[in-house]
Design a protein around this motif. Structure first.
Motif, PDB file in Angstrom:
ATOM      1  N   VAL A 106      -9.400 -10.386   7.444  1.00 32.41           N
ATOM      2  CA  VAL A 106      -9.144  -8.954   7.337  1.00 32.41           C
ATOM      3  C   VAL A 106      -8.162  -8.694   6.200  1.00 32.41           C
ATOM      4  CG1 VAL A 106      -8.223  -6.954   8.586  1.00 32.41           C
ATOM      5  CG2 VAL A 106      -9.502  -8.694   9.824  1.00 32.41           C
ATOM      6  N   ALA A 107      -8.307  -7.541   5.577  1.00 28.11           N
ATOM      7  CA  ALA A 107      -7.293  -7.017   4.655  1.00 28.11           C
ATOM      8  C   ALA A 107      -6.927  -5.626   5.137  1.00 28.11           C
ATOM      9  CB  ALA A 107      -7.817  -6.965   3.227  1.00 28.11           C
ATOM     10  N   VAL A 108      -5.624  -5.379   5.253  1.00 29.38           N
ATOM     11  CA  VAL A 108      -5.140  -4.036   5.555  1.00 29.38           C
ATOM     12  C   VAL A 108      -4.246  -3.592   4.413  1.00 29.38           C
ATOM     13  CG1 VAL A 108      -5.346  -4.208   8.067  1.00 29.38           C
ATOM     14  CG2 VAL A 108      -3.188  -4.816   6.973  1.00 29.38           C
ATOM     15  N   SER A 109      -4.378  -2.349   4.064  1.00 31.74           N
ATOM     16  CA  SER A 109      -3.629  -1.761   2.965  1.00 31.74           C
ATOM     17  C   SER A 109      -2.739  -0.655   3.526  1.00 31.74           C
ATOM     18  CB  SER A 109      -4.621  -1.181   1.958  1.00 31.74           C
ATOM     19  OG  SER A 109      -3.961  -0.450   0.961  1.00 31.74           O
ATOM     20  N   PHE A 110      -1.440  -0.748   3.255  1.00 33.85           N
ATOM     21  CA  PHE A 110      -0.484   0.278   3.669  1.00 33.85           C
ATOM     22  C   PHE A 110      -0.009   1.037   2.441  1.00 33.85           C
ATOM     23  CE2 PHE A 110       1.171  -2.617   7.320  1.00 33.85           C
ATOM     24  CZ  PHE A 110       0.143  -2.227   8.148  1.00 33.85           C
ATOM     25  N   ASP A 111      -0.160   2.364   2.455  1.00 30.69           N
ATOM     26  CA  ASP A 111       0.416   3.222   1.423  1.00 30.69           C
ATOM     27  C   ASP A 111       1.788   3.660   1.919  1.00 30.69           C
ATOM     28  OD1 ASP A 111      -1.877   3.084  -0.160  1.00 30.69           O
ATOM     29  OD2 ASP A 111      -2.782   4.793   0.853  1.00 30.69           O
ATOM     30  N   VAL A 112       2.806   3.483   1.085  1.00 31.57           N
ATOM     31  CA  VAL A 112       4.190   3.735   1.479  1.00 31.57           C
ATOM     32  C   VAL A 112       4.732   4.928   0.707  1.00 31.57           C
ATOM     33  CG1 VAL A 112       6.521   2.758   1.561  1.00 31.57           C
ATOM     34  CG2 VAL A 112       4.532   1.286   1.984  1.00 31.57           C
ATOM     35  N   ARG A 113       5.392   5.828   1.424  1.00 30.34           N
ATOM     36  CA  ARG A 113       6.114   6.939   0.817  1.00 30.34           C
ATOM     37  C   ARG A 113       7.474   6.997   1.495  1.00 30.34           C
ATOM     38  NH1 ARG A 113       2.625  11.155   1.572  1.00 30.34           N
ATOM     39  NH2 ARG A 113       3.661  11.707   3.506  1.00 30.34           N
ATOM     40  N   SER A 114       8.543   6.808   0.718  1.00 27.34           N
ATOM     41  CA  SER A 114       9.917   6.730   1.234  1.00 27.34           C
ATOM     42  C   SER A 114       9.987   5.600   2.253  1.00 27.34           C
ATOM     43  CB  SER A 114      10.376   8.060   1.819  1.00 27.34           C
ATOM     44  OG  SER A 114      10.367   9.051   0.822  1.00 27.34           O
ATOM     45  N   ASP A 115      10.313   5.910   3.507  1.00 26.43           N
ATOM     46  CA  ASP A 115      10.425   4.862   4.523  1.00 26.43           C
ATOM     47  C   ASP A 115       9.310   4.979   5.558  1.00 26.43           C
ATOM     48  OD1 ASP A 115      11.257   7.190   5.706  1.00 26.43           O
ATOM     49  OD2 ASP A 115      12.967   6.306   6.741  1.00 26.43           O
ATOM     50  N   ARG A 116       8.180   5.560   5.161  1.00 25.27           N
ATOM     51  CA  ARG A 116       7.057   5.784   6.075  1.00 25.27           C
ATOM     52  C   ARG A 116       5.751   5.216   5.505  1.00 25.27           C
ATOM     53  NH1 ARG A 116       9.731   6.620  10.232  1.00 25.27           N
ATOM     54  NH2 ARG A 116      10.874   8.526  10.480  1.00 25.27           N
ATOM     55  N   ILE A 117       4.842   4.934   6.412  1.00 27.67           N
ATOM     56  CA  ILE A 117       3.478   4.575   6.032  1.00 27.67           C
ATOM     57  C   ILE A 117       2.664   5.869   6.080  1.00 27.67           C
ATOM     58  CG2 ILE A 117       1.437   3.196   6.633  1.00 27.67           C
ATOM     59  CD1 ILE A 117       3.950   1.553   5.767  1.00 27.67           C
ATOM     60  N   CYS A 118       2.093   6.241   4.945  1.00 28.25           N
ATOM     61  CA  CYS A 118       1.336   7.500   4.890  1.00 28.25           C
ATOM     62  C   CYS A 118      -0.169   7.264   4.861  1.00 28.25           C
ATOM     63  CB  CYS A 118       1.785   8.357   3.707  1.00 28.25           C
ATOM     64  SG  CYS A 118       1.563   7.596   2.104  1.00 28.25           S
ATOM     65  N   GLY A 119      -0.578   6.020   4.643  1.00 27.91           N
ATOM     66  CA  GLY A 119      -1.998   5.714   4.625  1.00 27.91           C
ATOM     67  C   GLY A 119      -2.260   4.269   5.009  1.00 27.91           C
ATOM     68  N   TYR A 120      -3.405   4.043   5.613  1.00 32.18           N
ATOM     69  CA  TYR A 120      -3.813   2.715   6.078  1.00 32.18           C
ATOM     70  C   TYR A 120      -5.311   2.595   5.858  1.00 32.18           C
ATOM     71  CZ  TYR A 120      -5.306  -0.532   9.836  1.00 32.18           C
ATOM     72  OH  TYR A 120      -5.890  -1.535  10.563  1.00 32.18           O
ATOM     73  N   ARG A 121      -5.736   1.454   5.320  1.00 31.77           N
ATOM     74  CA  ARG A 121      -7.155   1.159   5.170  1.00 31.77           C
ATOM     75  C   ARG A 121      -7.387  -0.266   5.644  1.00 31.77           C
ATOM     76  NH1 ARG A 121      -5.178   3.648   1.231  1.00 31.77           N
ATOM     77  NH2 ARG A 121      -4.932   1.903  -0.186  1.00 31.77           N
ATOM     78  N   GLU A 122      -8.505  -0.485   6.315  1.00 28.71           N
ATOM     79  CA  GLU A 122      -8.811  -1.827   6.830  1.00 28.71           C
ATOM     80  C   GLU A 122     -10.195  -2.255   6.370  1.00 28.71           C
ATOM     81  OE1 GLU A 122      -9.203  -4.172  11.076  1.00 28.71           O
ATOM     82  OE2 GLU A 122      -7.739  -2.557  10.894  1.00 28.71           O
ATOM     83  N   TYR A 123     -10.297  -3.537   6.022  1.00 28.72           N
ATOM     84  CA  TYR A 123     -11.554  -4.135   5.565  1.00 28.72           C
ATOM     85  C   TYR A 123     -11.714  -5.476   6.262  1.00 28.72           C
ATOM     86  CZ  TYR A 123     -10.383  -0.803   1.924  1.00 28.72           C
ATOM     87  OH  TYR A 123     -10.020   0.331   1.258  1.00 28.72           O
ATOM     88  N   PHE A 124     -12.939  -5.822   6.727  1.00 24.46           N
ATOM     89  CA  PHE A 124     -13.164  -7.119   7.346  1.00 24.46           C
ATOM     90  C   PHE A 124     -14.069  -7.963   6.479  1.00 24.46           C
ATOM     91  CE2 PHE A 124     -12.460  -4.302  10.651  1.00 24.46           C
ATOM     92  CZ  PHE A 124     -13.529  -4.009  11.487  1.00 24.46           C
ATOM     93  N   GLY A 125     -14.034  -9.290   6.769  1.00 22.53           N
ATOM     94  CA  GLY A 125     -14.852 -10.232   6.011  1.00 22.53           C
ATOM     95  C   GLY A 125     -15.988 -10.855   6.772  1.00 22.53           C
TER      96      GLY A 125
END
Length: 131
Positions: A106-125
């Motif tokens: 799996v790959a997960v992507s976290f988008d960070v703004r200040s001290d928060r996670i504002c976006g998340y995307r997940e991909y499987f293999g």
């Protein structure tokens, strides 16, 4: 490394620790507390396929994940890649999904703004079934 990316990495690593804990235990409160009010996430399959918006939708999603992996899902981190605003964690996971053996990459992507996670995307293999 620029100051912005040091903060991005710090926040993302903390979120990934809470994310891993949620997968293993079903306890998502610390991870949910790190999400921005305008949080969005993208998931590749199932009832949450595509773009999802808002913390309430995220809470429902992570509850669904906890039901699917009721005995816990355990991760082995392989690689981390980042830029100024986004951190991608690549890992292997293993456990039982709906009571059946499960392994995936799996790959997960976290988008960070200040001290928060504002976006998340997940991909499987893989298809998630172990042989």
């Amino acid at each position: 490394m620029a100051e912005g990316s040091n903060n991005t990495l710090k926040v993302a690593y903390q979120a990934f620790e809470y994310f891993s804990h949620g997968l293993a235990t079903g306890e998502w409160n610390q991870f949910i507390d790190m999400l921005s009010d305008d949080f969005t996430f993208w998931f590749p399959v199932g009832p949450y396929h595509g773009l999802n918006v808002g913390k309430e939708r995220a809470i429902a999603f992570f509850q669904y994940v906890s039901e699917a992996f009721s005995s816990g899902l355990f991760l082995t981190l392989d690689r981390v890649t980042s830029n100024q605003t986004t951190v991608v964690f690549e890992f292997r996971d293993e456990g039982l999904m709906w009571g059946e053996p499960y392994k995936n990459r799996v790959a997960v992507s976290f988008d960070v703004r200040s001290d928060r996670i504002c976006g998340y995307r997940e991909y499987f293999g893989s298809d998630g079934k172990s042989n």
